[in-house]
Motif scaffolding. Structure first.
Motif, PDB file in Angstrom:
ATOM      1  N   ARG A 266      -3.990  -2.147   3.425  1.00  0.00           N
ATOM      2  CA  ARG A 266      -5.030  -2.984   3.571  1.00  0.00           C
ATOM      3  C   ARG A 266      -6.227  -3.373   4.450  1.00  0.00           C
ATOM      4  NH1 ARG A 266      -4.970  -7.314   6.802  1.00  0.00           N
ATOM      5  NH2 ARG A 266      -3.504  -6.665   8.484  1.00  0.00           N
ATOM      6  N   ARG A 267      -5.999  -2.528   5.765  1.00  0.00           N
ATOM      7  CA  ARG A 267      -7.393  -2.728   6.795  1.00  0.00           C
ATOM      8  C   ARG A 267      -8.210  -1.614   6.197  1.00  0.00           C
ATOM      9  NH1 ARG A 267      -5.009  -3.564  11.821  1.00  0.00           N
ATOM     10  NH2 ARG A 267      -6.929  -2.834  12.807  1.00  0.00           N
ATOM     11  N   LEU A 268      -7.954  -0.209   5.552  1.00  0.00           N
ATOM     12  CA  LEU A 268      -8.271   0.256   5.162  1.00  0.00           C
ATOM     13  C   LEU A 268      -9.968  -0.317   3.951  1.00  0.00           C
ATOM     14  CD1 LEU A 268      -6.522   3.914   4.817  1.00  0.00           C
ATOM     15  CD2 LEU A 268      -8.391   2.906   6.936  1.00  0.00           C
ATOM     16  N   ASN A 269      -8.431  -1.116   3.078  1.00  0.00           N
ATOM     17  CA  ASN A 269      -9.651  -1.768   2.671  1.00  0.00           C
ATOM     18  C   ASN A 269     -10.595  -2.807   2.448  1.00  0.00           C
ATOM     19  OD1 ASN A 269      -8.260  -0.624  -0.188  1.00  0.00           O
ATOM     20  ND2 ASN A 269      -6.620  -1.880   0.031  1.00  0.00           N
ATOM     21  N   ALA A 270     -10.244  -3.424   3.845  1.00  0.00           N
ATOM     22  CA  ALA A 270     -10.760  -4.407   4.437  1.00  0.00           C
ATOM     23  C   ALA A 270     -12.228  -3.640   4.989  1.00  0.00           C
ATOM     24  CB  ALA A 270     -10.346  -5.032   5.604  1.00  0.00           C
ATOM     25  N   HIS A 271     -12.416  -2.098   5.049  1.00  0.00           N
ATOM     26  CA  HIS A 271     -13.745  -1.291   5.632  1.00  0.00           C
ATOM     27  C   HIS A 271     -13.773  -0.756   4.840  1.00  0.00           C
ATOM     28  CE1 HIS A 271     -15.245  -0.604   9.052  1.00  0.00           C
ATOM     29  NE2 HIS A 271     -15.552   0.382   8.833  1.00  0.00           N
ATOM     30  N   HIS A 272     -13.847  -0.953   3.575  1.00  0.00           N
ATOM     31  CA  HIS A 272     -13.844   0.180   2.268  1.00  0.00           C
ATOM     32  C   HIS A 272     -14.213   1.106   1.814  1.00  0.00           C
ATOM     33  CE1 HIS A 272     -16.437  -4.694   2.205  1.00  0.00           C
ATOM     34  NE2 HIS A 272     -16.532  -4.466   3.046  1.00  0.00           N
ATOM     35  N   THR A 273     -12.975   1.507   2.675  1.00  0.00           N
ATOM     36  CA  THR A 273     -12.181   3.068   2.346  1.00  0.00           C
ATOM     37  C   THR A 273     -10.949   2.542   1.660  1.00  0.00           C
ATOM     38  OG1 THR A 273     -12.655   5.397   3.183  1.00  0.00           O
ATOM     39  CG2 THR A 273     -11.395   3.297   4.371  1.00  0.00           C
ATOM     40  N   ARG A 274     -10.315   4.130   1.784  1.00  0.00           N
ATOM     41  CA  ARG A 274      -9.066   4.149   1.594  1.00  0.00           C
ATOM     42  C   ARG A 274      -8.458   5.108   2.151  1.00  0.00           C
ATOM     43  NH1 ARG A 274     -10.235   5.126  -5.088  1.00  0.00           N
ATOM     44  NH2 ARG A 274     -11.880   6.124  -4.672  1.00  0.00           N
ATOM     45  N   PHE A 275      -7.401   5.353   2.388  1.00  0.00           N
ATOM     46  CA  PHE A 275      -6.212   6.682   2.803  1.00  0.00           C
ATOM     47  C   PHE A 275      -7.061   8.019   1.990  1.00  0.00           C
ATOM     48  CE2 PHE A 275      -3.038   9.823   3.165  1.00  0.00           C
ATOM     49  CZ  PHE A 275      -3.173   9.429   4.744  1.00  0.00           C
ATOM     50  N   ARG A 276      -6.664   7.806   0.603  1.00  0.00           N
ATOM     51  CA  ARG A 276      -7.165   8.927   0.130  1.00  0.00           C
ATOM     52  C   ARG A 276      -8.875   9.720   0.326  1.00  0.00           C
ATOM     53  NH1 ARG A 276      -6.715   8.130  -6.222  1.00  0.00           N
ATOM     54  NH2 ARG A 276      -8.812   6.204  -6.643  1.00  0.00           N
ATOM     55  N   ASP A 277      -9.719   8.280   0.351  1.00  0.00           N
ATOM     56  CA  ASP A 277     -10.862   8.615   0.927  1.00  0.00           C
ATOM     57  C   ASP A 277     -11.039   9.595   2.351  1.00  0.00           C
ATOM     58  OD1 ASP A 277     -11.706   8.450  -0.982  1.00  0.00           O
ATOM     59  OD2 ASP A 277     -12.180   6.070  -0.498  1.00  0.00           O
TER      60      ASP A 277
END
Length: 337
Positions: free
Chosen positions: A264-275
């Motif tokens: 969720r925190r990464l989505n808020a920063h417009h990125t993903r774990f796999r990225d």
């Protein structure tokens, strides 16, 4: 990476220019790219600013450089705090804003507020391992006095005291410039003034606009913290891959959050774990292929690829060449600093 907002950094640049320093030469001597002078980044690395202070100190030879920088600070230099320092209720509320949202100005230092009998102490201290030049602390204390005079009515006098941790021989000079007694070799770097001054109500107070300003500051601060979170995730991913594995659950646990909350925190920063995983893999792969003698199957396994062919495809996507051809072209090139 700790950073400083460009608006506050402009105060430093403005002073150095007024003293006749060539900014291009200053940046070159500090081993910094001149492009930093023209880039539109909102924040700069505090380690770069530390190097600039070192070079400016050598050039000017003025022990009071930091004091003088603080004395010419302007309200636009603290623009990230915006309307919160215009529509506050009283001095107590203004200082709370300053303490809570100080990182929006700079992360080189922490500013904290303390009550000492009938005095308020505004303390400035290095933020962890952030590189900090002594004159940067001088600039913060001096700048606070200037803005506190304008906004809070804290006028320099014998009732206002400045304490410095360093053992400096220039306290008389500093006292004369600040028009307040300065003492050295104290426990904290701080400004002290009578607490009753903060009871005065702000004639510009507007609670609705103040609350709106706090919402904006909160959003900006959360964005800054998320940026640091991403740096930390990248760092821990790199450590995991260097150990030959990666584990999203273990990484989330190390950050005291669930995998779902991490996502969720990464989505808020417009990125993903796999990225992020892909980015770190690309950096490590380039280094291992270029500078190590490890076989490509071994590198693939270390980076978490079960199939070496998947690693080969990923490497070509990252760097435009298969790993074998890339190693042949670059194996004699020395590592970059």
């Amino acid at each position: 990476m700790f950073s400083k907002h460009i608006s506050m950094f402009r105060s430093d640049l403005r002073y150095w220019q007024r003293q006749g320093l060539d900014l291009l030469e200053l940046f070159t001597n500090a081993s910094l790219p001149a492009s930093l002078l023209t880039e539109n980044d909102e924040r700069l690395d505090v380690s770069a600013i530390h190097r600039l202070f070192e070079q400016a100190e050598r050039k000017l030879g003025d022990p009071a450089m930091g004091i003088r920088i603080g004395q010419q600070i302007l309200l636009p230099d603290i623009a990230p705090l915006g309307d919160a320092l215009h529509y506050y209720r009283d001095g107590w509320q203004a200082l709370k804003v300053l303490e809570q949202y100080w990182p929006l100005l700079t992360e080189a230092q922490q500013v904290t507020i303390h009550l000492q009998d009938e005095y308020v102490a505004v303390r400035c201290a290095a933020n962890g391992d952030a590189p900090l030049h002594t004159m940067q602390t001088h600039a913060v204390l001096s700048g606070f006095l200037r803005l506190a005079d304008v906004a809070l009515g804290v006028q320099a006098s014998e009732d206002v005291h400045v304490h410095l941790r360093e053992n400096t021989a220039h306290t008389e000079l500093f006292s004369a410039l600040l028009k307040a007694p300065v003492t050295a070799s104290r426990e904290h770097d701080q400004v002290l003034f009578p607490a009753h001054i903060l009871d005065t109500l702000n004639p510009n107070h507007d609670d609705e606009r103040f609350q709106q300003a706090l919402i904006h500051c909160d959003k900006t601060l959360n964005s800054l913290r998320d940026h640091h979170l991403i740096d930390l995730i990248r760092e821990r991913l790199r450590h995991q891959l260097e150990e030959g594995h990666y584990d999203q659950q273990a990484l989330a646990n190390s950050l005291n959050m669930s995998v779902r909350n991490l996502q969720r925190r990464l989505n808020a920063h417009h990125t993903r774990f796999r990225d992020l995983l892909d980015q770190v893999r690309a950096e490590l792969a380039e280094q291992l292929v270029r500078y190590s003698e490890a076989g490509f199957a071994e590198i693939a396994q270390q980076l978490g690829y079960e199939d070496p062919s998947s690693f080969n495809k990923a490497f070509k996507r990252w760097l435009g060449l298969p790993p074998g051809e890339y190693r042949t072209r670059h194996q004699d090139s020395p590592p970059t600093a």
